[in-house]
Design an enzyme around this catalytic site. Structure first.
Site, short mmCIF file in Angstrom:
data_model
loop_
_atom_site.label_atom_id
_atom_site.label_comp_id
_atom_site.label_asym_id
_atom_site.label_seq_id
_atom_site.Cartn_x
_atom_site.Cartn_y
_atom_site.Cartn_z
N ASP A 128 0.86 -1.19 0.00
CA ASP A 128 0.00 0.00 0.00
C ASP A 128 0.89 1.23 0.00
O ASP A 128 1.64 1.46 0.95
CB ASP A 128 -0.91 -0.01 1.23
CG ASP A 128 -2.06 0.98 1.14
OD1 ASP A 128 -1.93 1.97 0.38
OD2 ASP A 128 -3.08 0.78 1.83
N ARG A 130 -0.25 4.38 -0.26
CA ARG A 130 -1.03 5.58 0.06
C ARG A 130 -0.52 6.29 1.32
O ARG A 130 0.03 5.67 2.22
CB ARG A 130 -2.50 5.22 0.25
CG ARG A 130 -3.21 4.80 -1.01
CD ARG A 130 -4.60 4.29 -0.72
NE ARG A 130 -4.59 3.04 0.05
CZ ARG A 130 -5.68 2.38 0.41
NH1 ARG A 130 -6.88 2.86 0.09
NH2 ARG A 130 -5.59 1.25 1.09
#
EC number: 3.5.4.25
Length: 216
Positions: A128, A130
């Site tokens: 991930d 983000r």
């Protein structure tokens, strides 16, 4: 890097009611994010129903069944409409931060048997990519201090808390499971710690129109 700034706002009529669309931008990179606001959120002491929704073109706009994103977006907006007050942050980090083209490449690897995490790692990315901290900055610019956060992702909750946003409640958002995304949801639960409640029982499989579709 300079902090994100609130730069524009306008009314946005939708099938879920009229929202105020608020635009945010980083002054140096011009990277943009958006929030949809409904109702009066000026009372900082009253928790606001909120959703941090990461951009997903395939799910949100193209109605893909490979993920639960489009279902979560629609459900979150509907729940805000029913409450009459709330905020949806549209976090523009497509493909968990790897971008649309790399997301398509990841999908290709998934077609060959990899799960969503393995595909990202094979492309040289983290599971991930983000950064949710910017979402806390957006909440602050909107004057939101307390939220009832609609999410299955524990990282969103922890990041908001560390950034000073009081998450008084996590509101589950288990929607949209079908035969095409059950493995994806299972991977998020087992490898990323998401709070996933599976619906793949006999009654669900017999009544869900998506699960009744022919397997590709």
């Amino acid at each position: 890097m300079a902090k994100i700034q609130l730069v524009a706002q306008a009314n946005l009529p939708t099938e879920y009611g009229i929202f105020k669309m608020v635009g945010f931008e980083f002054p140096d990179t011009k990277k943009e994010h958006v929030a949809l606001v409904m109702g009066d959120i000026s009372n900082a002491d009253e928790p606001v129903l909120a959703r941090i929704h990461s951009e997903c073109l395939t799910g949100d706009a193209l109605h893909s069944l490979k993920c639960d994103c489009g279902f979560q977006l629609a459900t979150a907006l509907k729940q805000i409409q029913e409450e009459g007050r709330g905020v949806l942050i549209y976090h523009r980090e497509e493909g968990r931060g790897i971008g649309l083209i790399n997301k398509i490449r990841a999908y290709s690897l998934q077609d060959k048997g990899m799960d969503t995490i393995e595909a990202n790692l094979a492309l040289g990315f983290k599971a991930d990519e983000r950064n949710f901290e910017v979402c806390a900055d957006m909440f602050e610019l909107l004057g939101v201090k307390k939220v009832r956060l609609m999410t299955n992702n524990p990282e969103k909750v922890e990041t908001m808390k560390k950034a000073g946003i009081n998450v008084v409640e996590r509101v589950p958002l288990n929607v949209g499971e079908n035969r095409y995304n059950t493995k994806y949801l299972d991977t998020k639960a087992k490898k990323m710690g998401h709070y996933i409640v599976h619906n793949n029982d006999e009654q669900h499989l017999m009544t869900c129109p998506h699960c009744q579709e022919e397997i590709i």
